[in-house]
Enzyme design. Sequence first.
Site, PDB file in Angstrom:
ATOM      1  N   HIS A 127       5.606  13.177  -4.763  1.00  0.00           N
ATOM      2  CA  HIS A 127       6.616  14.116  -4.303  1.00  0.00           C
ATOM      3  C   HIS A 127       6.042  15.520  -4.145  1.00  0.00           C
ATOM      4  O   HIS A 127       6.269  16.185  -3.133  1.00  0.00           O
ATOM      5  CB  HIS A 127       7.784  14.143  -5.291  1.00  0.00           C
ATOM      6  N   SER A 152       8.547   8.328  -0.393  1.00  0.00           N
ATOM      7  CA  SER A 152       9.018   9.607  -0.921  1.00  0.00           C
ATOM      8  C   SER A 152       8.081  10.765  -0.622  1.00  0.00           C
ATOM      9  O   SER A 152       8.525  11.886  -0.372  1.00  0.00           O
ATOM     10  CB  SER A 152       9.234   9.498  -2.429  1.00  0.00           C
TER      11      SER A 152
END
Length: 300
Positions: free
Chosen positions: A251, A204
């Site tokens: 993230h 991610s």
Amino acid sequence: MDHVASSTPDARSVPVCYRHPDRESGVRCTRCERPICPECMVSASVGFQCPECVHGGGPAHPDTPAGAGAGRSMAAARPRTLAGGTMTADPRLFTKVLIGVNIALFLVQQAVGDSFTVRFAMIGQYPGVQGVADGQFYRLLTAMFLHGGITHLLFNMLSLWWIGGPLEAALGRARYLSLYFVSGLAGSALTYAVAPHTLSLGASGAIFGLFGATGVLMRRLNYNMRPLFALLVINLIITFTPGFNIAWEAHVGGLVAGVVTGYAMVHAPRRNRALVQYGTCALVLVAVAVLTLVRTTQLT
């Protein structure tokens, strides 16, 4: 008196199509970067090209000097991406390779069991387990290729295919890989700095870096950014929603690194393009190293 549009930069603030000087245009050919109007736009894998470049007659590089040697001229004549990379027959090759590596390592996780995951996931410091704080810095990298389940893997790989393929075509393979790994390492480093006692894994961080760079690219090409923003907002909402157990640090770290590196990739001046692009990657990696070493010093 009839008004005649001028294509000189000082005469007007809005560029005009180089083939139709009476038409203003905010879109440029992704190969030669000359302004083109809607009539001259030819859809390409990323953005639009002018008719001359599509048929091989356009300038390969605006700064190619006249009278250059044969070897230099041949090198300059190779088709280039918007970021200066070499265009290839398969512009999504490395995206396919990254997806393949992620799937292969997920299968290894399933075959070997939790011992493999714990050995290579992102762990800073945990009782009974050696982590980054104990000198296992490789975890910053290996955690990018592990996943917590089939849903986690599928979601990330679909995002990588959708975002990564067009971005690889726009940047070129070397620049694309540099962006991917820099973003992923930045995500791992921020996770280590903020939550060193938790286990985290997944692609991610790198994928959010691709999101950030795609936003920079779309703005550069004057594309409608609302669909990308909507998707990014949805992802961020999921990231910060309690109960999903998502490492938001990866993230955010990947997104910031992707925006910074992507801006350098897309907006670097042609004269020192490679130096600016890879120099920015190096500076982000220095920041990753400093953040990692400072956190390690605090934990040991």
